[in-house]
Design an enzyme around this catalytic site. Structure first.
Site, PDB file in Angstrom:
ATOM      1  N   ASP A  45     -93.282 -27.234  32.584  1.00 39.88           N
ATOM      2  CA  ASP A  45     -92.054 -28.001  32.841  1.00 39.88           C
ATOM      3  C   ASP A  45     -90.918 -27.078  33.284  1.00 39.88           C
ATOM      4  OD1 ASP A  45     -91.540 -26.871  30.375  1.00 39.88           O
ATOM      5  OD2 ASP A  45     -91.125 -28.763  29.345  1.00 39.88           O
ATOM      6  N   SER A  46     -91.177 -25.767  33.338  1.00 41.18           N
ATOM      7  CA  SER A  46     -90.237 -24.837  33.987  1.00 41.18           C
ATOM      8  C   SER A  46     -90.014 -25.242  35.438  1.00 41.18           C
ATOM      9  CB  SER A  46     -90.760 -23.400  33.911  1.00 41.18           C
ATOM     10  OG  SER A  46     -92.100 -23.327  34.364  1.00 41.18           O
ATOM     11  N   ASP A  84     -98.090 -29.607  31.422  1.00 45.91           N
ATOM     12  CA  ASP A  84     -97.137 -29.669  30.309  1.00 45.91           C
ATOM     13  C   ASP A  84     -96.759 -31.110  30.012  1.00 45.91           C
ATOM     14  OD1 ASP A  84     -96.204 -27.538  28.798  1.00 45.91           O
ATOM     15  OD2 ASP A  84     -94.709 -26.905  30.279  1.00 45.91           O
ATOM     16  N   LYS A 112    -100.307 -29.111  27.371  1.00 43.75           N
ATOM     17  CA  LYS A 112     -99.553 -28.240  26.454  1.00 43.75           C
ATOM     18  C   LYS A 112     -98.376 -29.024  25.895  1.00 43.75           C
ATOM     19  CE  LYS A 112     -96.861 -24.676  27.938  1.00 43.75           C
ATOM     20  NZ  LYS A 112     -95.531 -25.103  27.455  1.00 43.75           N
ATOM     21  N   GLU A 114     -94.936 -28.535  22.846  1.00 48.52           N
ATOM     22  CA  GLU A 114     -94.174 -27.547  22.091  1.00 48.52           C
ATOM     23  C   GLU A 114     -94.049 -27.928  20.614  1.00 48.52           C
ATOM     24  OE1 GLU A 114     -90.353 -26.822  23.895  1.00 48.52           O
ATOM     25  OE2 GLU A 114     -91.227 -26.332  25.848  1.00 48.52           O
ATOM     26  N   GLU A 181     -93.536 -17.661  22.800  1.00 49.65           N
ATOM     27  CA  GLU A 181     -92.436 -17.378  23.734  1.00 49.65           C
ATOM     28  C   GLU A 181     -91.280 -16.682  23.017  1.00 49.65           C
ATOM     29  OE1 GLU A 181     -91.440 -20.471  26.478  1.00 49.65           O
ATOM     30  OE2 GLU A 181     -89.677 -19.392  27.202  1.00 49.65           O
TER      31      GLU A 181
HETATM   32  O1  KIV Z   1     -92.925 -24.401  31.330  1.00 48.91           O
HETATM   33  C1  KIV Z   1     -93.386 -23.239  31.363  1.00 48.91           C
HETATM   34  O2  KIV Z   1     -93.490 -22.602  32.416  1.00 48.91           O
HETATM   35  C2  KIV Z   1     -93.822 -22.640  30.111  1.00 48.91           C
HETATM   36  C3  KIV Z   1     -94.207 -21.196  30.119  1.00 48.91           C
HETATM   37  C4  KIV Z   1     -93.022 -20.343  30.321  1.00 48.91           C
HETATM   38  C5  KIV Z   1     -94.963 -20.827  28.919  1.00 48.91           C
HETATM   39  O3  KIV Z   1     -93.846 -23.298  29.117  1.00 48.91           O
END
Ligand code: KIV
Length: 254
Positions: A45-46, A84, A112, A114, A181
Site C-alpha cells: 500500500d506504499s 497488501d 499482508k 499489519e 519495519e
Molecule cells: O506497503 C509497503 O510497501 C510495505 C513495505 C514497506 C513492507 O508494507
C-alpha cells in the site's frame, strides 16, 4: 508451484538463504523483478505515496489494491505475489477473508496485513480460507496518524517483548513470514532468533533479519522527493526520465 507451495518455499528459506523481497506496482516492474529472480513481489500500500501521490498509506482503498495487484500478477510467473490489505479492509475475520479473496481473484498468491495479537482471528480466517498470510510488525504505516509520525520501534525492553509476543502470535496463527519495519537492529535480531518463520526487515539494519524488503522506487531512484535514510539507492531512474524527457522536448522544439 501453487500459491501455498510458493509461500511454503519462502517459509523454508529461514536459516538456508536470505529472502529477497521488493515492492512492485505495475505489470512492467513485476515482470522485470521476476526476471531478475526476486523471491517475493509485494504490491504494497506504499503505492499510495510513490504511485498515487497521497501523503501516506491511509488513503489507499481496496479498488486501488485490486487494480495494481492485477497488473503486477500479469507480469509475474515465478515469484510469490503478495497483495497488501489496505487500512479499513480487515476490521473483522469475515471482512478480512472476503477482501483477501478479492486480492487472490485479482492474481495475488498471498496477502499482508499489519499488526499482531489483535489480528490473529482475521489471519486465522484468511488461512482457513486457503490463502497464505504475510505478517507485518514493528512500525505500522497504517497507524501513522494515531502515532503522530513514523517512529522507530524496539527502543525499550518492554517494546521488544511486545514485538516478540506479537510475532509469535502471528507465527502460531500460521503466517509464512513477517515484515519487521523500523525496529532497532539489536531488537530485530532478538525477534529473528525467537521465531521459526523468516523475518523480513526494512529499516532494521543489515544482517538482523532473515531477508530484506525494499520499496522499488527507492532502490531505482524513481521517487527523489522523499528517500528514507536507510534506503540504498542503486540507480537514477528519476534523473534519466527527466533527462530523456528534456532531450525529447528539445528535439521537437528546434
Ligand atoms: O506497503 C509497503 O510497501 C510495505 C513495505 C514497506 C513492507 O508494507
Amino acid at each position: 508451484m501453487n500459491s501455498i507451495e510458493k509461500a511454503e518455499r519462502i517459509r523454508r528459506m529461514k536459516g538456508v538463504e536470505p529472502v529477497s523481497c521488493l515492492t512492485g506496482y505495475d505489470f512492467a516492474t513485476g515482470k522485470l523483478l521476476d526476471e531478475a529472480g526476486v523471491d517475493l513481489v509485494l504490491v504494497g500500500d506504499s503505492l499510495g505515496m510513490v504511485v498515487l501521490g497521497f501523503p501516506d498509506t491511509t488513503h489507499v482503498t481496496m479498488d486501488h489494491m485490486l487494480h495494481h495487484t492485477a497488473a503486477v500478477a500479469r507480469g509475474v510467473e515465478r515469484a510469490l505475489v503478495v497483495g497488501d490489505l489496505p487500512i479499513h479492509s480487515y476490521g473483522s475475520p469475515a471482512e478480512a477473508l472476503a477482501n483477501a479473496r478479492l486480492l487472490v481473484a485479482a492474481g495475488a498468491d498471498a496477502v499482508k496485513l499489519e499488526g499482531g495479537l489483535k489480528q490473529v482471528d482475521k489471519i486465522g480466517a484468511i488461512i482457513d480460507g486457503g490463502i497464505p498470510v504475510f505478517g507485518h510488525m514493528g512500525m505500522l504505516p497504517q497507524r501513522v496518524l494515531e502515532e503522530g509520525g513514523y517512529k522507530k520501534k524496539g527502543k525499550s525492553d518492554d517494546e521488544v517483548e511486545a514485538i516478540i509476543e506479537g510475532c509469535l502470535a502471528l507465527e502460531a496463527a500460521g503466517c509464512f513470514a513477517v515484515v519487521l519495519e523500523s525496529v532497532v537492529g539489536a531488537a530485530a535480531a532478538r525477534v529473528t532468533a525467537a521465531l521459526d518463520i523468516p523475518t523480513i526487515g526494512i529499516g532494521c539494519g543489515v544482517g538482523n533479519c532473515d531477508g530484506e524488503i525494499a520499496v522499488i522506487s527507492d532502490v531505482v531512484g524513481a521517487y527523489p522527493w522523499f528517500v528514507p535514510p536507510f534506503a540504498v539507492v542503486r540507480a537514477d531512474v528519476a534523473g534519466e526520465t527527466k533527462r530523456a524527457a528534456e532531450e525529447y522536448i528539445s528535439a521537437l522544439k528546434v
